[in-house]
Design an enzyme around this catalytic site. Structure first.
Site, PDB file in Angstrom:
ATOM      1  N   TYR A 435      -3.092  -8.153   4.557  1.00  0.00           N
ATOM      2  CA  TYR A 435      -3.671  -7.569   5.770  1.00  0.00           C
ATOM      3  C   TYR A 435      -4.997  -8.229   6.148  1.00  0.00           C
ATOM      4  O   TYR A 435      -5.617  -8.895   5.347  1.00  0.00           O
ATOM      5  CB  TYR A 435      -3.765  -6.055   5.721  1.00  0.00           C
ATOM      6  CG  TYR A 435      -4.569  -5.347   4.654  1.00  0.00           C
ATOM      7  CD1 TYR A 435      -5.547  -5.952   3.892  1.00  0.00           C
ATOM      8  CD2 TYR A 435      -4.344  -3.984   4.437  1.00  0.00           C
ATOM      9  CE1 TYR A 435      -6.277  -5.256   2.965  1.00  0.00           C
ATOM     10  CE2 TYR A 435      -5.059  -3.268   3.510  1.00  0.00           C
ATOM     11  CZ  TYR A 435      -6.024  -3.905   2.768  1.00  0.00           C
ATOM     12  OH  TYR A 435      -6.745  -3.196   1.832  1.00  0.00           O
ATOM     13  N   GLU A 436      -5.345  -8.058   7.400  1.00  0.00           N
ATOM     14  CA  GLU A 436      -6.495  -8.737   8.028  1.00  0.00           C
ATOM     15  C   GLU A 436      -6.337 -10.260   8.000  1.00  0.00           C
ATOM     16  O   GLU A 436      -7.321 -10.996   7.983  1.00  0.00           O
ATOM     17  CB  GLU A 436      -7.827  -8.332   7.377  1.00  0.00           C
ATOM     18  CG  GLU A 436      -8.024  -6.848   7.180  1.00  0.00           C
ATOM     19  CD  GLU A 436      -7.850  -6.033   8.455  1.00  0.00           C
ATOM     20  OE1 GLU A 436      -7.784  -6.611   9.541  1.00  0.00           O
ATOM     21  OE2 GLU A 436      -7.768  -4.799   8.349  1.00  0.00           O
ATOM     22  N   GLY A 437      -5.101 -10.720   8.018  1.00  0.00           N
ATOM     23  CA  GLY A 437      -4.823 -12.149   8.023  1.00  0.00           C
ATOM     24  C   GLY A 437      -4.404 -12.633   6.654  1.00  0.00           C
ATOM     25  O   GLY A 437      -5.177 -12.549   5.693  1.00  0.00           O
TER      26      GLY A 437
END
Length: 592
Positions: A435-437
């Site tokens: 998550y968040e890239g």
């Protein structure tokens, strides 16, 4: 933490950037001691409870596990949520370098619980940077105090990391608001019972907006609309359709959110939203929130590693099994005396100390970028933060996946049992590299937007700083091996940077095929650099009469371990990066 704050950054200079808080060194350290106490006494006991109970979903409402609401109420009442926030909106105004250490404590004690705080701080950063004065005054005070929480709404069923495929629409209304209609998935903390209101920041496109990411705008969509007094009033047309059943972080809701599922009283369809910043600048605003979150997730990697280390170390000291290697005695010993268990613990310890050092240094740079009166210093600090963010996020979380797995390994068969905390650390942190890239997104950002865009300036600066520390270390008998490793590592960074820039100019795909190994290389370099700085500081502090000799010598040994047993991987990574990438793509999709 005290060592990192007082030896690896200029703490007095950082504190001077926040004169309105009247903070001094002793107060800052005492605050961290209190944060640790809160983490240990209030948040940590809920970690196993939340993992076991999970969440309850019914008719669009989400109930958190036993004790969560009470703990969160105490958290915000004591002002912890507001620690790094602007005093103008009710924040404590602490420097980011200090707040990041408090956040490590909370994340270590219960990673799932603290996710709500992470997202809210990201929403605060985005609104502070781009929202109108009216939106700031209406929404920021309650967000800063933690009475309301914030979310980030990007992902849709057909649009994961490809934000150009977003279909959520926001149609302008006669009253100046927008009607938002669409579906968002994987929304962390999209619905819960900890706060009075949830403020959703939603990426959407307006009618006739340009195609792709250029047509995206940012909208603030409250779960509850505000009454004339600014308090939560009638519900907005925002509905939680479901929550996900996940491998880990069982007490952190991951939701599917529906916007505009029913017509409003006026006949208009869509949830009421407010434009944040300018039209079609949504992606820029989302990246403000995203970069805040990426620093937080990098801190999660550190926190998970530290907690896994503490758990595994305690177990290894107590678990009696087998005789000591090389001994003629058949006396049974704790497994911490077994060579490979010691190797695994040292790997965890070295990484945790290096991650923490890097966290403090990046935090201090954020403070400089935000607060320095010198424009050049602000600019240089921001370049450093931008360069280090993907390294910190991607490198820490990938390492945490390996190191929490080692924690399970140290526990042996017990580590594979669900009632063992080692298994929980392993499961909870797995999502952090996604998550968040994802790690590949962080690596592509590092290679393309950071190294290639500035012609390798920051990469070469890292190499120079490593080399300076290495050469200084070589003057100390106890640090010669460390110094040599840092100098060699600096040469490797320079070599790879030159090759990367040359290849990127001719064929970007060839570079992206090895972008993750490049990120890993730079992470090892950055951790080694910080451990080297810490070892030099420890060497210098040994002469003080009141120094903790045992602690300081352990810093030196730990840095030497990293240099001898982790930094040699840099050469292997260099060979992988510079080798032909033909074999990666030579097979057809059916053959892979």
């Amino acid at each position: 933490m005290t060592f990192a704050l007082t030896h690896l950054i200029d703490l007095e200079r950082v504190l001077a950037l926040y004169p309105e808080t009247d903070l001094d060194r002793d107060t800052a350290i005492a605050t961290l001691a209190e944060a640790a106490r809160f983490a240990e006494m209030v948040i940590a006991p809920l970690d196993a409870v939340g993992d076991r109970e999970g969440l309850q979903y019914r008719d669009g409402e989400v109930t958190t596990p036993t004790g969560y609401r009470e703990a969160y109420s105490r958290f915000i009442e004591q002002g912890w949520h507001a620690l790094p926030c602007d005093p103008h909106y009710g924040g404590q105004g602490f420097p980011r370098a200090i707040a990041a250490m408090a956040e490590e404590l909370w994340r270590s004690s219960n990673m799932a619980f603290t996710g709500c705080m992470t997202l809210t701080h990201g929403a605060i950063a985005a609104l502070e940077a781009r929202a109108s004065a009216g939106l700031k005054e209406r929404f920021l005070p309650a967000l800063v105090k933690g009475r309301w929480s914030g979310t980030m709404n990007l992902t849709e069923p057909q649009a994961g990391s490809d934000l150009s495929a977003i279909r959520t629409l926001a149609a302008p209304s006669a009253d100046g608001t927008y009607r938002v209609k669409g579906q968002k998935i994987f929304i962390s903390w999209g619905r819960h019972d900890l706060t009075d209101n949830i403020i959703h920041l939603v990426l959407a496109r307006t009618p006739n907006a340009p195609a792709g990411v250029r047509g995206l705008s940012m909208f603030l969509v409250p779960q509850q609309l505000l009454d004339q007094d600014g308090n939560p009033g009638p519900g907005n047309d925002v509905r939680c359709a479901s929550i996900e059943v996940k491998v880990g972080q069982h007490s952190a809701p991951t939701t599917t959110m529906l916007y505009g599922s029913e017509p409003t009283d006026s006949g208009e369809e869509g949830a009421i939203g407010y434009l944040v910043g300018d039209l079609h600048k949504g992606l820029e605003i989302m990246f403000i929130m995203m970069n805040e979150a990426r620093f937080g997730v990098g801190t999660e990697g550190l926190a998970a590693t530290e907690h896994a280390l503490q758990t595994a170390r305690s177990y290894a000291r107590e678990r009696i099994q087998g005789s000591e290697a090389g001994s003629a005695s058949d006396v049974k010993v704790p497994i911490i005396r077994h060579p490979d268990v010691r190797r695994m613990l040292m790997r965890m310890k070295a990484a945790a100390e290096g991650m923490r050092a890097l966290c403090v240094v990046i935090g201090a740079a954020i403070d400089q970028a935000l607060r320095s009166s010198d424009a050049q210093q602000r600019n240089e600090a921001q370049h450093f933060v931008d360069f280090m963010t993907p390294i910190f996020k991607g490198g820490n979380t990938e390492a945490a996946n390996e190191l929490t797995s080692l924690g399970v390994q140290i526990h042996g068969g017990f580590g594979y049992m669900e009632d063992c905390p080692a298994a929980r650390h392993w499961r909870d942190v797995r999502i952090s590299a996604i998550y968040e890239g994802t790690t590949a997104i962080q690596a592509n950002d590092l290679v393309g937007r950071k190294i290639a865009r500035d012609g390798g300036a920051q990469a070469r600066k890292l190499a120079t700083q490593m080399r300076d520390v290495g050469e200084a270390a070589c003057t100390h008998e106890d640090l010669v091996a460390l110094g040599a490793a840092l100098v060699t590592g600096a040469d490797t960074i320079d070599t790879v940077t030159n090759i990367l820039l040359d290849r990127y100019g001719h064929s970007q795909p060839d570079v992206l095929l090895v972008s993750v190994p490049i990120l890993e290389l730079f992470w090892i370099a950055a951790i080694g650099w910080q451990l080297g700085r810490g070892a030099l500081a420890a060497q210098g502090a040994l002469a003080a009469a009141d120094s903790d000799q045992t602690f300081l010598r352990a810093k030196i040994v730990t840095a030497n371990f990293f240099a001898q047993h982790w930094m040699p991987q840099m050469e292997a990574l260099r060979r992988e990066i510079t080798a032909s990438s033909d074999a990666i793509v030579a097979l057809s999709d059916d053959q892979v």
